[in-house]
Scaffold this active site. Structure first.
Site, short mmCIF file in Angstrom:
data_model
loop_
_atom_site.label_atom_id
_atom_site.label_comp_id
_atom_site.label_asym_id
_atom_site.label_seq_id
_atom_site.Cartn_x
_atom_site.Cartn_y
_atom_site.Cartn_z
N LYS A 47 0.84 -1.20 0.00
CA LYS A 47 0.00 0.00 0.00
C LYS A 47 0.88 1.26 0.00
O LYS A 47 2.08 1.19 0.27
CB LYS A 47 -0.91 0.00 1.23
CG LYS A 47 -0.17 0.16 2.55
CD LYS A 47 -1.13 0.27 3.71
CE LYS A 47 -0.39 0.57 5.00
NZ LYS A 47 -1.29 0.92 6.09
N TYR B 126 18.02 30.45 6.55
CA TYR B 126 16.92 31.31 7.04
C TYR B 126 16.88 31.33 8.57
O TYR B 126 17.08 30.31 9.22
CB TYR B 126 15.58 30.75 6.57
CG TYR B 126 15.26 30.98 5.12
CD1 TYR B 126 15.40 32.23 4.53
CD2 TYR B 126 14.77 29.94 4.35
CE1 TYR B 126 15.08 32.42 3.19
CE2 TYR B 126 14.43 30.12 3.02
CZ TYR B 126 14.59 31.38 2.44
OH TYR B 126 14.26 31.56 1.14
C1 LIG Z 1 -4.04 -3.71 8.57
C2 LIG Z 1 -2.56 -3.73 8.37
N1 LIG Z 1 -1.93 -4.90 8.30
C3 LIG Z 1 -0.59 -4.97 8.13
C4 LIG Z 1 0.17 -3.82 8.01
C5 LIG Z 1 1.67 -3.94 7.87
O1 LIG Z 1 2.30 -3.50 9.03
P1 LIG Z 1 3.90 -3.44 9.10
O2 LIG Z 1 4.33 -2.39 8.15
O3 LIG Z 1 4.17 -3.07 10.51
O4 LIG Z 1 4.40 -4.79 8.74
C6 LIG Z 1 -0.45 -2.58 8.09
C7 LIG Z 1 0.35 -1.36 7.98
O5 LIG Z 1 -0.01 -0.28 8.26
C8 LIG Z 1 -1.86 -2.53 8.26
O6 LIG Z 1 -2.52 -1.37 8.33
#
Ligand SMILES: Cc1ncc(COP(=O)(O)O)c(C=O)c1O
Length: 347
Positions: free
Chosen positions: A38, A275
């Site tokens: 994602k 700055y």
């Molecule tokens: C529902 C869910 N599962 C799994 C993950 C993966 O987590 P990680 O990046 O800690 O492995 C996330 C990440 O935000 C998540 O929202």
């Protein structure tokens, strides 16, 4: 002709493949591995990472929203895709048309999925998310049976997955909250068994930290994000793994971020840099100007805090990070010159 790059990221496919392989070995053959790609694969490039992860043996691809899922399908990915975030009701038809699994926690979503299943005359595998203490998405324990019964009476719906997410597994070395969530998830599984009998869904709860720390969170599918990219979820996770005598996975950071020097200047002792005159040199200094600022993503809070690497040596950021530039001290890197590559993140 492409304009020359002022700053760029490099992502190592071999590091991603190695990290995925390390989790594959940790999880064993029976547990499915979901690569969390994602949010542009945590900045690493979603399509590229998904391709590498799929080749390296990821069974599932996990995304946040339908746009990401659709982009994966359009690019030709055939793996099961799980949307972990919210899919609005008017997106459910597309999710069914594209064979995308939607994590569900509203009855309205179940009804929408059933209508979409009827429209396309196809079965719709559903993943129910149960509330175990994070108080983000999830179905309250007392309501789970209602959702299961609704699935039972919906001709196109089947329960494919039962899921939850940990609230406090990487922020602490005290895992009592995670233990309580594991127990609550166990009760949800019992409820499912009481309604569905032996038709057990895929159970999935583990993120990176859970997968690293507790084998009993692996269940049927683990959703691995941050550690796929080569990072330990937190210092606490590393300490806890050590304390528990867990074999430490060797994780290889996949991403580095680089730029090149735009100017090098001699600045005498007692001069201000940038700055707000927030930094004053304490010696005659050589300051390198980098064409990267907070617009490019180099956080303003790194002002006078961060270091970059020039010729493999640390050079401190001096003064405020500007919108498109920042300044670093290369007094101790005599070879530093205009156009030299600088590592902002990585080795
Ligand atoms: C529902 C869910 N599962 C799994 C993950 C993966 O987590 P990680 O990046 O800690 O492995 C996330 C990440 O935000 C998540 O929202």
């Amino acid at each position: 002709m492409m304009a020359p790059m002022l700053n760029w990221v490099e992502v190592r496919a071999d590091a991603l493949t190695h990290n995925l392989g390390a989790f594959r070995a940790r999880l064993g053959e029976r547990v499915r591995l979901g690569a969390v790609v994602k949010s542009n694969a945590y900045g690493h490039g979603m399509l590229e990472v998904a391709r590498i992860a799929a080749q390296a043996g990821a069974d599932w691809l996990c995304v946040n929203n339908l746009d990401e899922a659709s982009a994966l399908r359009t690019a030709g990915f055939r793996e099961p895709i799980l949307v972990m975030g919210y899919v609005p009701l008017d997106g459910l038809e597309e999710s069914v048309a594209r064979d995308v699994r939607v994590v569900t926690y509203n009855l309205g979503t179940l009804d929408g999925l059933e209508r979409a299943g009827a429209r396309f005359a196809k079965p719709v595998p559903v993943h129910l998310k149960v509330e175990t203490g994070t108080h983000r998405q999830g179905i309250a324990e007392r309501d789970l049976a209602t959702f299961l019964e609704r699935i039972e009476v919906s001709p196109h719906l089947t329960l494919e997955g039962l899921t939850t997410h940990f609230a406090n597994i990487e922020d602490s070395t005290d895992h009592s909250f995670a233990e309580a969530q594991i127990a609550a998830f166990g009760r949800a599984q019992d409820t499912v068994a009481s309604v569905l009998g032996s038709r057990a869904p895929l159970r999935h709860a583990a993120c990176s930290a859970a997968a690293l720390l507790f084998n009993r969170t692996h269940l049927d599918l683990a959703r691995i994000g941050i550690s796929l990219y080569g990072m330990w979820p937190s210092r606490e996770t590393l300490v806890s793994c050590r304390e528990r005598g867990r074999e430490l996975l060797e994780l290889r950071p996949a991403l580095s971020w680089k730029t090149r020097i735009a100017q090098v200047k001699e600045v005498s002792e007692g001069s201000y840099v940038g700055y707000g005159c927030t930094y004053r040199t304490t010696r005659d200094s050589r300051i390198a100007v980098l064409p990267v600022g907070y617009f490019e993503g180099y956080d303003r809070r790194l002002s006078s805090v961060a270091h970059v690497l020039v010729h493999g040596r640390r050079a401190p950021v001096r003064g405020r990070v500007c919108m498109n530039m920042c300044m670093v001290d290369v007094t101790d890197v005599p070879a530093a010159a205009v156009e030299d590559v600088v590592v902002l993140l990585g080795r």
